[in-house]
Design a protein around this motif. Sequence first.
Motif, short mmCIF file in Angstrom:
data_model
loop_
_atom_site.label_atom_id
_atom_site.label_comp_id
_atom_site.label_asym_id
_atom_site.label_seq_id
_atom_site.Cartn_x
_atom_site.Cartn_y
_atom_site.Cartn_z
N ARG A 74 0.83 -1.20 0.00
CA ARG A 74 0.00 0.00 0.00
C ARG A 74 0.87 1.25 0.00
O ARG A 74 1.94 1.29 0.60
CB ARG A 74 -0.90 0.03 1.24
CG ARG A 74 -2.03 -0.98 1.20
CD ARG A 74 -3.01 -0.67 2.32
NE ARG A 74 -2.33 -0.64 3.61
CZ ARG A 74 -2.76 0.07 4.65
NH1 ARG A 74 -3.83 0.83 4.53
NH2 ARG A 74 -2.11 0.05 5.80
N GLY A 75 0.38 2.29 -0.67
CA GLY A 75 1.09 3.56 -0.67
C GLY A 75 0.42 4.54 0.26
O GLY A 75 -0.67 4.31 0.79
N LEU A 76 1.09 5.68 0.48
CA LEU A 76 0.53 6.72 1.33
C LEU A 76 -0.50 7.54 0.56
O LEU A 76 -0.32 7.87 -0.59
CB LEU A 76 1.64 7.66 1.82
CG LEU A 76 2.64 7.10 2.83
CD1 LEU A 76 3.73 8.12 3.08
CD2 LEU A 76 1.95 6.74 4.12
N GLN A 77 -1.60 7.86 1.24
CA GLN A 77 -2.53 8.82 0.65
C GLN A 77 -1.91 10.21 0.66
O GLN A 77 -2.12 11.01 -0.22
CB GLN A 77 -3.84 8.84 1.47
CG GLN A 77 -4.66 7.57 1.39
CD GLN A 77 -5.34 7.42 0.04
OE1 GLN A 77 -5.52 8.41 -0.66
NE2 GLN A 77 -5.69 6.20 -0.32
N GLU A 78 -1.12 10.48 1.69
CA GLU A 78 -0.46 11.77 1.83
C GLU A 78 1.05 11.56 1.76
O GLU A 78 1.69 11.23 2.76
CB GLU A 78 -0.81 12.45 3.16
CG GLU A 78 -2.28 12.83 3.30
CD GLU A 78 -3.15 11.64 3.67
OE1 GLU A 78 -2.57 10.63 4.13
OE2 GLU A 78 -4.38 11.72 3.49
N GLY A 79 1.61 11.73 0.58
CA GLY A 79 3.06 11.57 0.42
C GLY A 79 3.72 12.92 0.25
O GLY A 79 3.20 13.95 0.67
N MET A 80 4.90 12.92 -0.40
CA MET A 80 5.59 14.19 -0.64
C MET A 80 6.59 14.02 -1.77
O MET A 80 7.06 12.91 -2.06
CB MET A 80 6.28 14.70 0.63
CG MET A 80 7.37 13.80 1.19
SD MET A 80 8.10 14.47 2.72
CE MET A 80 6.74 14.28 3.88
N GLU A 81 6.88 15.14 -2.43
CA GLU A 81 7.97 15.22 -3.39
C GLU A 81 9.11 15.95 -2.72
O GLU A 81 8.89 16.87 -1.92
CB GLU A 81 7.50 15.96 -4.65
CG GLU A 81 6.37 15.25 -5.38
CD GLU A 81 5.84 16.06 -6.56
OE1 GLU A 81 6.27 17.23 -6.71
OE2 GLU A 81 5.00 15.54 -7.31
N MET A 82 10.36 15.53 -3.05
CA MET A 82 11.49 16.07 -2.29
C MET A 82 12.74 16.13 -3.17
O MET A 82 12.94 15.26 -4.03
CB MET A 82 11.76 15.20 -1.05
CG MET A 82 12.83 15.71 -0.12
SD MET A 82 13.03 14.63 1.34
CE MET A 82 11.49 14.95 2.20
N ALA A 83 13.54 17.17 -2.98
CA ALA A 83 14.85 17.29 -3.63
C ALA A 83 15.90 17.44 -2.53
O ALA A 83 15.71 18.25 -1.60
CB ALA A 83 14.88 18.48 -4.58
N VAL A 84 16.98 16.67 -2.61
CA VAL A 84 18.05 16.70 -1.60
C VAL A 84 19.37 17.03 -2.29
O VAL A 84 19.74 16.38 -3.29
CB VAL A 84 18.17 15.34 -0.86
CG1 VAL A 84 19.30 15.40 0.16
CG2 VAL A 84 16.84 14.98 -0.19
#
Length: 532
Positions: free
Chosen positions: A394-404
């Motif tokens: 299962r995946g998150l309903q509330e995820g995020m995009e991120m740059a490091v």
Amino acid sequence: MMVEVPMAWLLLCGLIAALVLSVLLRLYRREHALVKALHGHSVDGMVIVNRSGIVLYVNRAAPELLHRSGRKLMGHLFMAPEACSATTEITVQNEKGESRILEIRKGPLPWFGQACHLLLLRDITKRKTLERDLRRQEERFQSMAANVPGVIYQWYERSNGECGYRYMSPRCEELLQQSTEQLKASWHVPRLPARGGAQWEEALRSAADASVDWSFERSLTGADGKIRWIRDLSRPGEITEDEVIFNGVLIDVTAQRKMNAALDEARIQAEASQQKSAHKNREITDSIHCAQRIQNGILADTRRIIRQFPDAMIYLRPRDIVSGDFYWFGQVSGRQVVVCADCTGHGVPGAFMTLLGNEVLHHVVNEEQSDDPGKILEQVDERLKRLLNVEGERGLQEGMEMAVCVLDAHAETLRYAGARLPLYRLDAGAVRLVKGTPRAIGERARRRTVPFDVQLFPAKRGDVFYLATDGFQDQFGGPERKKLMRSGFLSLLQKISGKSMDEQARLLNQSFEEWRGSQAQIDDVLVMGIRL
């Protein structure tokens, strides 16, 4: 045997013949002069016919009116006098099919000793058209008067005190329960309350005296005992020294008054509910502001981040009070870790995710001392799922995009990995886009087979790079109310890249406001810029 005629008899016959000839000549000249005058100066057509209807004479106007030449008229049957009355109307057409209506007036006329008839022709097309238009207007008015939701009237008052209704539309019987004849006979509207009737008459006479628009609303008790409310609206039409004429309309506003009363009651209840809602909204807003203070306290201090670089800026513009975009800064073994993130949603849900993201980054970088941007993203993904109790595929309903980005000042390198968020580098005077991995934090397990790609770039003094969420480029605006798009955002960065970072932050805000215009902000906006 020849008979001698006396000379006196011959002389008498000659005198009689000469006299008759003289009389006939005078009659001919007189009739000829009359015909010539009519022929040359009459604006109407003139046709003389005998008893059989054969044309004996036409003037100049007749052929033009009849659309026939004089030759075709003279000596031909036109109209038998017995076939037409004293005044007759006929319709003629020209070669183009255009119609003309003629009025023919018939009268007896002695013509060179014959009992003839004079036919005067007149073009009455315009008059007939006007009469037809007038009838149509009258029919339309009658139809409107019969269907308008009220009574149309015309009321007059003369200088001698005489007044009354000159016209009342048929619906007066339905509204006032009186016929038009009754109202014309007596202009006083029946069944008015005594006080209201006096006020109505006083207001009516005052408007007539001043020749101004008049409006009055009053109650009326019907024959059935029910009370109805009538609104009277009128304005002066014709005004002379002796008479003022008002054109007006009576409207039944009983249902409207009931509706207004219901609306007033609803408005009172709505105001009370609005006050409660406003109190609740204040409480919610106060709570959100409290959440903003907590968010600001937990997230990295922008001044501390900016102090780590010769020239840097952070432009953060939440759509709501709190933001779903966040930035983060840490250090591992002398290397600087800079993070730009965009959480799913905005407002309170997005802000809650920023707090989780901040806590996870602190654990991964500061406690586990991870300085590889790809591994940092992998560990953030795994730990965030554990915190939110997400198991299996299962995946998150509330995820995020991120740059490091990990900066090594000693080695003069920059390592970058992105979970969908790109890196913008100033390279040889041009801002270039470096795409991240097409995988977000918190996606289903099947997408985790795609590793986060780590890219290495030289990072010398004076080099410039940017990290940004998609809020700026996705904003609607401009003359066509379209998205700015990534190409427009790249062009903007290219345009301002030579300025100081403080000036760039100001220009970013100015450009965003100008592009957005009157459009609502649709997402949180975060842009980070660093010059080494």
